[in-house]
Design a protein around this motif. Structure first.
Motif, mmCIF file in Angstrom:
data_model
loop_
_atom_site.group_PDB
_atom_site.id
_atom_site.type_symbol
_atom_site.label_atom_id
_atom_site.label_comp_id
_atom_site.label_asym_id
_atom_site.label_seq_id
_atom_site.Cartn_x
_atom_site.Cartn_y
_atom_site.Cartn_z
ATOM 1 N N ILE A 151 0.586 -1.495 -28.793
ATOM 2 C CA ILE A 151 1.316 -2.171 -29.863
ATOM 3 C C ILE A 151 0.414 -2.451 -31.053
ATOM 4 N N GLN A 152 -0.793 -2.923 -30.763
ATOM 5 C CA GLN A 152 -1.681 -3.357 -31.834
ATOM 6 C C GLN A 152 -3.129 -3.107 -31.422
ATOM 7 N N LYS A 153 -3.943 -2.714 -32.384
ATOM 8 C CA LYS A 153 -5.365 -2.513 -32.148
ATOM 9 C C LYS A 153 -6.135 -3.145 -33.293
ATOM 10 N N GLU A 154 -7.019 -4.085 -32.949
ATOM 11 C CA GLU A 154 -7.763 -4.828 -33.971
ATOM 12 C C GLU A 154 -9.246 -4.817 -33.626
ATOM 13 N N LYS A 187 0.825 -1.210 0.000
ATOM 14 C CA LYS A 187 0.000 0.000 0.000
ATOM 15 C C LYS A 187 0.860 1.261 0.000
ATOM 16 N N GLN A 188 1.945 1.235 0.778
ATOM 17 C CA GLN A 188 2.808 2.416 0.853
ATOM 18 C C GLN A 188 3.449 2.724 -0.498
ATOM 19 N N ILE A 189 3.892 1.683 -1.196
ATOM 20 C CA ILE A 189 4.485 1.894 -2.516
ATOM 21 C C ILE A 189 3.414 2.343 -3.504
ATOM 22 N N TRP A 190 2.226 1.753 -3.433
ATOM 23 C CA TRP A 190 1.121 2.117 -4.325
ATOM 24 C C TRP A 190 0.739 3.580 -4.152
ATOM 25 N N LEU A 191 0.665 4.042 -2.911
ATOM 26 C CA LEU A 191 0.309 5.436 -2.652
ATOM 27 C C LEU A 191 1.430 6.377 -3.087
ATOM 28 N N ALA A 192 2.674 5.994 -2.809
ATOM 29 C CA ALA A 192 3.804 6.857 -3.180
ATOM 30 C C ALA A 192 3.966 6.959 -4.690
ATOM 31 N N ALA A 193 3.571 5.905 -5.425
ATOM 32 C CA ALA A 193 3.673 5.908 -6.888
ATOM 33 C C ALA A 193 2.452 6.529 -7.549
ATOM 34 N N ASN A 194 1.578 7.159 -6.746
ATOM 35 C CA ASN A 194 0.397 7.861 -7.239
ATOM 36 C C ASN A 194 -0.639 6.908 -7.842
ATOM 37 N N LEU A 195 -0.931 5.831 -7.129
ATOM 38 C CA LEU A 195 -2.047 4.925 -7.420
ATOM 39 C C LEU A 195 -2.007 4.318 -8.821
ATOM 40 N N PRO A 196 -0.933 3.655 -9.206
ATOM 41 C CA PRO A 196 -0.912 3.033 -10.539
ATOM 42 C C PRO A 196 -1.789 1.786 -10.581
ATOM 43 N N CYS A 197 -2.126 1.329 -11.774
ATOM 44 C CA CYS A 197 -2.886 0.091 -11.925
ATOM 45 C C CYS A 197 -1.998 -1.092 -11.524
ATOM 46 N N SER A 198 -2.605 -2.266 -11.398
ATOM 47 C CA SER A 198 -1.873 -3.425 -10.880
ATOM 48 C C SER A 198 -0.703 -3.832 -11.770
ATOM 49 N N LYS A 199 -0.878 -3.757 -13.096
ATOM 50 C CA LYS A 199 0.205 -4.157 -14.000
ATOM 51 C C LYS A 199 1.377 -3.187 -13.924
ATOM 52 N N LYS A 246 -7.148 -4.516 -27.927
ATOM 53 C CA LYS A 246 -5.890 -3.764 -27.872
ATOM 54 C C LYS A 246 -4.820 -4.606 -27.186
ATOM 55 N N LYS A 247 -3.613 -4.521 -27.708
ATOM 56 C CA LYS A 247 -2.470 -5.210 -27.115
ATOM 57 C C LYS A 247 -1.417 -4.173 -26.747
ATOM 58 N N HIS A 248 -0.935 -4.262 -25.511
ATOM 59 C CA HIS A 248 0.063 -3.317 -25.014
ATOM 60 C C HIS A 248 1.358 -4.060 -24.685
ATOM 61 N N ASP A 249 2.444 -3.315 -24.660
ATOM 62 C CA ASP A 249 3.716 -3.911 -24.267
ATOM 63 C C ASP A 249 3.818 -3.942 -22.748
ATOM 64 N N ASP A 250 4.914 -4.471 -22.231
ATOM 65 C CA ASP A 250 5.127 -4.523 -20.791
ATOM 66 C C ASP A 250 5.360 -3.114 -20.248
ATOM 67 N N PRO A 251 4.880 -2.825 -19.045
ATOM 68 C CA PRO A 251 5.117 -1.486 -18.475
ATOM 69 C C PRO A 251 6.610 -1.208 -18.295
#
Length: 395
Positions: free
Chosen positions: A331-334, A90-102, A342-347
């Motif tokens: 990366i790709q949108k079909e 939680k501390q890292i999640w809050l400090a990183a400004n609430l990013p998504c899980s990935k 939609k397909k995205h690359d790794d964060p």
């Protein structure tokens, strides 16, 4: 289901389903009641359902639930439902400004080595658990504390019509893989009213790497915006090759046109189509994640906030976002039928994308790596919060 019609024995007419629903509620009370309370419940059951007393007692003792209980989770209990693991996550999640899980999953390997310097050392078991945690598990753990944002902004773009014919439209920048092609936009800190003067943030993002820069200006004057663009160009880790903006008058003016075209190696100056925000989708997204999520929608109408904002933007802000906050790229949108897949690359962080680029000099990569060694994301976040408080006091 229930009417006032009564039988000779005093029971109320009820459908079988209504009796089962009523009995299920009654059974929960009966199971937890003492001897005297059970006598009262049995009397109530006989009066409502018209049952014989012995039949009511037998049914309450061996009752089968009308609604099926929730199935117990199969398998071993989760190893992540421990405060020692949930707290640092939680501390890292809050400090990183609430990013998504990935994105948070990709943040953890970068932030965990610095965690002990700021919050204390983690045990080896906790460290391994956080290192191996999956995005779906992060979603489950953080579900109770996620914050919903529902605010919306206002558009303050005033069209600049004089140079539209001289500045070409560009809509095919999505596949740009070489660093140096920027998208730019302005974010108004006007609150609920556009009257008077107030501060703006000029937002920049590199399409290929996601490297961002922000600068504050007082109003949307052409010279003030140009001055900040020059400052950004000096601090970029790569040469500026292209500049794409919307049709606002702060960008479509002769000062900026001369700045980009009258040089030995001209910069490709383009604009988006009018009333097509998706042409600048990269920067529109950063307006939210890099400005609105931090500064909100409050009105900043004190001119003293501009140097404070620029001091923040030029130091901790750019280091925190470019070295420690990852993003994903499409990366790709079909389109298949009515669905768009939609397909995205790794964060990856902008720093990581620069390190992977073949267009960046090795000397620049080495300098950025040395700079990263001396940075701590938790200390940067603390400094950002401190400076943001000073800015909000002057609103």
């Amino acid at each position: 289901n229930v009417t006032e019609e009564r039988f000779g024995n005093g029971g109320i007419f009820m459908s079988p389903q209504a009796k089962e629903e009523y009995f299920e509620v009654l059974y929960k009370r009966y199971k937890q009641a003492c001897r005297k309370e059970k006598t009262v419940i049995i009397n109530e059951c006989c009066a409502v359902c018209g049952y014989h007393r012995k039949h009511a007692i037998r049914k309450l003792r061996k009752y089968k639930r009308f609604t099926k209980p929730k199935a117990k989770k199969r398998g071993k209990p989760s190893v992540y439902n421990k405060e020692a693991i949930i707290r640092p996550l939680k501390q890292i999640w809050l400090a990183a400004n609430l990013p998504c899980s990935k994105r948070l999953k990709s943040v953890l390997p970068i932030w965990l080595p610095k965690y002990s310097d700021h919050f204390g050392k983690l045990t080896e078991d906790v460290f391994k658990a956080l290192w191996a945690i999956s995005p779906s598990t992060i979603d489950r753990i953080l579900k109770p504390v996620r914050i919903q944002y529902q605010k919306r902004g206002k558009s303050t773009t005033k069209p600049g019509t004089l140079l539209r014919r001289q500045i070409p439209i560009n809509t095919n920048q999505w596949d740009e893989s070489r660093p140096g092609y920027l998208e730019a936009d302005t974010v108004a800190h006007c609150g609920d009213s556009l009257m008077g003067m107030f501060a703006y943030t000029v937002d920049f993002v590199d399409i290929a790497t996601g490297w961002t820069e922000q600068r504050a200006v007082w109003g949307k004057g052409e010279k003030g915006v140009l001055e900040q663009i020059r400052d950004v160009e000096k601090m970029l880790p790569f040469p500026l090759l292209g500049f794409d903006s919307d049709n606002g008058s702060e960008f479509l003016n002769y000062h900026l046109l001369r700045h980009f075209t009258e040089r030995k190696q001209p910069v490709n100056f383009t604009r988006s189509r009018a009333y097509h925000k998706n042409d600048n989708a990269h920067i529109e997204q950063k307006n939210w994640t890099h400005v609105r999520q931090w500064l909100g929608y409050q009105r900043l109408d004190n001119q003293k906030v501009v140097p404070l904002m620029n001091n923040l933007y030029r130091n901790e802000w750019r280091l925190f976002h470019n070295f420690f906050l990852p993003s994903v790229k499409l990366i790709q949108k079909e389109r298949i039928g009515s669905k768009t897949i939609k397909k995205h690359d790794d964060p990856k962080t902008p720093y990581q994308r620069i390190m992977e680029s073949i267009y960046i000099n090795e000397s620049v990569k080495l300098a950025l790596t040395k700079q990263l060694e001396n940075l701590n994301p938790f200390e940067l976040n603390t400094a950002i919060q401190s400076k943001l408080k000073k800015i909000t006091r002057l609103r």
